[in-house]
Design a protein around this motif. Sequence first.
Motif, mmCIF file in Angstrom:
data_model
loop_
_atom_site.group_PDB
_atom_site.id
_atom_site.type_symbol
_atom_site.label_atom_id
_atom_site.label_comp_id
_atom_site.label_asym_id
_atom_site.label_seq_id
_atom_site.Cartn_x
_atom_site.Cartn_y
_atom_site.Cartn_z
ATOM 1 N N ALA A 26 0.626 -1.311 0.203
ATOM 2 C CA ALA A 26 0.083 -0.098 -0.177
ATOM 3 C C ALA A 26 0.863 1.293 -0.062
ATOM 4 C CB ALA A 26 -0.939 -0.121 1.128
ATOM 5 N N PHE A 27 1.898 1.287 0.653
ATOM 6 C CA PHE A 27 2.958 2.380 0.847
ATOM 7 C C PHE A 27 3.463 2.714 -0.423
ATOM 8 C CE2 PHE A 27 7.033 4.215 0.950
ATOM 9 C CZ PHE A 27 7.017 5.493 1.736
ATOM 10 N N ALA A 28 3.700 1.819 -1.388
ATOM 11 C CA ALA A 28 4.246 2.108 -2.724
ATOM 12 C C ALA A 28 3.089 2.607 -3.641
ATOM 13 C CB ALA A 28 4.682 0.700 -3.599
ATOM 14 N N LEU A 29 1.820 1.937 -3.431
ATOM 15 C CA LEU A 29 0.802 2.673 -4.260
ATOM 16 C C LEU A 29 0.548 4.261 -3.900
ATOM 17 C CD1 LEU A 29 -1.561 -0.399 -4.139
ATOM 18 C CD2 LEU A 29 -0.377 0.535 -6.330
ATOM 19 N N LEU A 30 0.718 4.475 -2.500
ATOM 20 C CA LEU A 30 0.505 5.721 -1.953
ATOM 21 C C LEU A 30 1.626 6.546 -2.654
ATOM 22 C CD1 LEU A 30 -0.793 7.860 -0.091
ATOM 23 C CD2 LEU A 30 0.934 6.932 1.687
ATOM 24 N N VAL A 31 2.639 6.198 -2.542
ATOM 25 C CA VAL A 31 3.785 7.072 -3.329
ATOM 26 C C VAL A 31 3.352 7.258 -4.926
ATOM 27 C CG1 VAL A 31 6.295 7.116 -3.940
ATOM 28 C CG2 VAL A 31 5.464 6.334 -1.697
ATOM 29 N N ALA A 32 3.076 6.338 -5.729
ATOM 30 C CA ALA A 32 2.856 6.564 -6.712
ATOM 31 C C ALA A 32 1.539 7.411 -7.153
ATOM 32 C CB ALA A 32 2.378 5.018 -7.737
ATOM 33 N N LEU A 33 0.363 7.436 -6.269
ATOM 34 C CA LEU A 33 -0.636 8.190 -6.318
ATOM 35 C C LEU A 33 -0.136 9.706 -6.063
ATOM 36 C CD1 LEU A 33 -3.646 8.418 -6.365
ATOM 37 C CD2 LEU A 33 -3.365 8.517 -3.845
ATOM 38 N N LEU A 34 0.590 9.974 -5.090
ATOM 39 C CA LEU A 34 1.155 11.272 -4.945
ATOM 40 C C LEU A 34 1.914 11.833 -6.063
ATOM 41 C CD1 LEU A 34 1.974 11.005 -0.979
ATOM 42 C CD2 LEU A 34 -0.227 12.000 -1.971
ATOM 43 N N ALA A 35 2.827 10.919 -6.486
ATOM 44 C CA ALA A 35 3.521 11.187 -7.825
ATOM 45 C C ALA A 35 2.606 11.832 -8.762
ATOM 46 C CB ALA A 35 4.499 10.277 -8.200
ATOM 47 N N GLY A 36 1.590 11.019 -8.930
ATOM 48 C CA GLY A 36 0.399 11.459 -10.145
ATOM 49 C C GLY A 36 -0.058 12.821 -9.730
ATOM 50 N N PHE A 37 -0.271 13.131 -8.676
ATOM 51 C CA PHE A 37 -0.735 14.751 -8.109
ATOM 52 C C PHE A 37 0.512 15.600 -8.640
ATOM 53 C CE2 PHE A 37 -3.006 13.409 -4.052
ATOM 54 C CZ PHE A 37 -3.858 12.758 -4.651
ATOM 55 N N GLY A 38 1.514 15.281 -8.390
ATOM 56 C CA GLY A 38 2.553 16.159 -8.814
ATOM 57 C C GLY A 38 2.788 16.105 -10.475
ATOM 58 N N ALA A 39 2.841 14.841 -11.167
ATOM 59 C CA ALA A 39 2.794 14.827 -12.401
ATOM 60 C C ALA A 39 1.594 15.798 -13.116
ATOM 61 C CB ALA A 39 2.867 13.397 -12.901
ATOM 62 N N SER A 40 0.491 15.869 -12.600
ATOM 63 C CA SER A 40 -0.528 16.537 -13.120
ATOM 64 C C SER A 40 -0.120 17.918 -13.470
ATOM 65 C CB SER A 40 -1.814 16.632 -12.212
ATOM 66 O OG SER A 40 -2.639 17.430 -12.743
ATOM 67 N N THR A 41 0.779 18.709 -12.509
ATOM 68 C CA THR A 41 1.244 19.907 -12.610
ATOM 69 C C THR A 41 2.050 20.060 -13.865
ATOM 70 O OG1 THR A 41 0.978 20.351 -10.490
ATOM 71 C CG2 THR A 41 2.353 21.890 -11.515
ATOM 72 N N SER A 42 2.937 19.132 -14.119
ATOM 73 C CA SER A 42 3.750 19.150 -15.190
ATOM 74 C C SER A 42 3.052 18.810 -16.476
ATOM 75 C CB SER A 42 4.845 17.748 -15.144
ATOM 76 O OG SER A 42 6.037 18.157 -14.226
ATOM 77 N N ALA A 43 1.986 17.994 -16.658
ATOM 78 C CA ALA A 43 1.347 17.854 -17.758
ATOM 79 C C ALA A 43 0.503 19.172 -18.248
ATOM 80 C CB ALA A 43 0.196 16.862 -17.383
ATOM 81 N N GLN A 44 0.065 19.808 -17.190
ATOM 82 C CA GLN A 44 -0.554 21.313 -17.371
ATOM 83 C C GLN A 44 0.392 22.096 -18.044
ATOM 84 O OE1 GLN A 44 -2.366 21.777 -13.592
ATOM 85 N NE2 GLN A 44 -4.356 21.662 -14.580
#
Length: 769
Positions: free
Chosen positions: A584-602
């Motif tokens: 679950a910790f690894a999935l949490l880290v990936a989820l939060l990375a997706g939060f940040g990747a959204s800014t790059s995508a924008q």
Amino acid sequence: MQTPTRATAPTEPRDTPTLPTTRAAGRREQRFAGPALLLLAAVAVLWYYRVPPATTAIFALYLALGIALPGTLWWRFLTRKPGMADIPAGLALGYVGEVFTYIPARLAGAPLLVLAWPLGTIAVFLSCKSLRRYFLSAPDPDRPPAAWRWAMTAMCGLPLLWSVKFYRVYGLSYPANASPDTDSTFHLALLGEARHHMPMRVPWIEGEPLLYHWFVYPEMAATSWVTGIEPNVLLLRLSMLPMLMAFTLLVALLARQVTGGWWTGAAASAVTLLVLAPNPYQWQLYAFYRDMAFSGLDDGGALRQTVWTGPTQTFGALLFVPLMLVLTDLLRGGAGRRAWLLFALLLAGVMGAKATYLPLLAAGLALLVALDRVRRRRWSRPALAALALTCAGALAAQLILFGGSSQGTKLAPLTDMATGGIGVTTAYSAGRVPWRLLVLAALTLLCWAAIWAGLAGLRRRPLSPELVVMLGIGLAGATATLLLGQDGDSQRYFLESARPYLSIAAVAGLAAWLPGAMTWRRAAPLAAAAFLGLVVVQVVQQLGRHAIPRPATTAELVLPYAGLGLVTLALYAAARRIRRGPPAFALLVALLAGFGASTSAQHFALIAQESRQQGWRDVVRDSRYVSEGTLEAGRWLREHSAPDDLVATNAHCLTFEGRCSNLHFSMTAYSERRMLVEGWGFATTAHAEAQRLGTWVGAVPYWKPEVLAANDAVFAAPSVENVAALRDRYRVRWLFVDETQSTVSPELSTFARFRYRSGVCAVYELPRS
């Protein structure tokens, strides 16, 4: 490996290629396919942005033979450790050798003697039989998989793709070059100074010492002398690209060295470049922050516009990664005396490349020394030696390069919050109310926790010495960003400098939860979690308001982040119930990375949107800082005057928000000649005056009003007396006129000889006494 039996032994003749040979050839083709594709893409992009392929070829040839080859030879000799880092780290070492060769060559008045660096190196390695083997790369016992190579090709291609944002609005000729920011003409002026003078001085104002990290300018000056490429083409198109690509690859190789896994290298580069502060707001930041690609809350982004407009940061970032590669070997005890020499050479290069790095490294090494003393009750000799060298380098830089000055940096807690994108755009930070700045600081810390959430996983593994140093670098960079302020907001560079090492440490923490190789089956749930994070941010944005809340309330700023937090907790709780798949910790880290990747995508989406609306190249913005004819008149003056000739100009003012700013550098930048007084911003005295007066450095008045009055009198009311004073007292030889800047008397040609005109700019020569 199975031993061939009689039935399976090969029967082909010796001169017939066997299957292993064919596979080896295929591996070699795969090895060069990615770099070749990247090179072709770079040539195409540069060609589209007004750099002919012939110019790119000349630059690439010098980069390969004049910088990378000698650096790679010395890197292999000094490390005696074959690997994929040879060429990118050799490129960084080659830059250091080039700079340290150019400085005495320029002092001697023969800049082309910089070629002694590559020619001398090649001669030494060819003449000595024991050194010739370093021309060939030794076999790497652990070759990366093809997927890693292509992943890194894509990662190294990101700076090229991102460069479109810079290239489209930073043109090479008028009118496309009319609207850069002030930093670009500032750097171009210092590059011109490095082409003609050593030691360097502030060229746009007479009598002011240059107290700055200036090593990148001799590098570009040397390249300009050898290749004949114009300085503005190097600064605005060519020089930063290989530095950024090599930096991206070296971060991956350093992560691989620290963790032992290939996938962690690609992940570390991705986190460094792409995982930014989550942005849950639908409204956009003010134009300045959008143009510079700043996030709403400071995240030290490695692909902000400052990587092009601030070449010192880019140069320092590149040189620091191989320094950390060498330091890792030294701390592990697996390196010899040659590695200490290499460490000292790279340290000297970093010392003059960027001021932020050595204090951060000293903090990281100090943390390692202290922890070793507490945990093991012993002193770490390699760490102590590295700390002593680092402190000596930092002290030398402060005394020699910076003259003991602070350059406007001071203790000013939460300045980064007050001048950040969210605070300024929404007016939430107006008046710098302490409790509001603390709210922004709390949001910033939460964003940092999301970006580098993997750090929490480090508790599952023993901390290696290099990871302790990286954590110390990250802690020092974050602390400096929060506590310091600078009138040009340069405190942001501390976090930007620390970002790669926080990212590597965070990926190392994630790897502690995911031991072993990363298979497609293991990677798929992580990629899905990251994609889910990106989608969640988009949904939260759509639920919010479209218009900028101004002035914003605390609830309007905090609630969207609270929404992201609730979603994170819910998904983490659900992941813990799943028995199969990644932890679950690894999935949490990936989820939060997706939060940040959204800014790059924008950020990338905004590039495409603005390019479709305004054009893909030669875009001219409203604020024009370079007048028509400045480039042509400047180059004419460069060709018809001596490097030591002093020039006077009537151009001192750039208009910002209806007021005059002293950040005018374009005359110096394109003429490559020193001015009596053009602008006076960004000089050490200007920073001191700004601190004394409590104002912005671009708004301080000139502290020598009598010089400015004598300068301007010649243009406004020329006479035999004031022309003679300018010529005899101040040693001015030429006049560079911008007719849009101030009233120029029609009688000027009576007292000075008209020589050249282009656009609104004219050049006059003063008569000899």
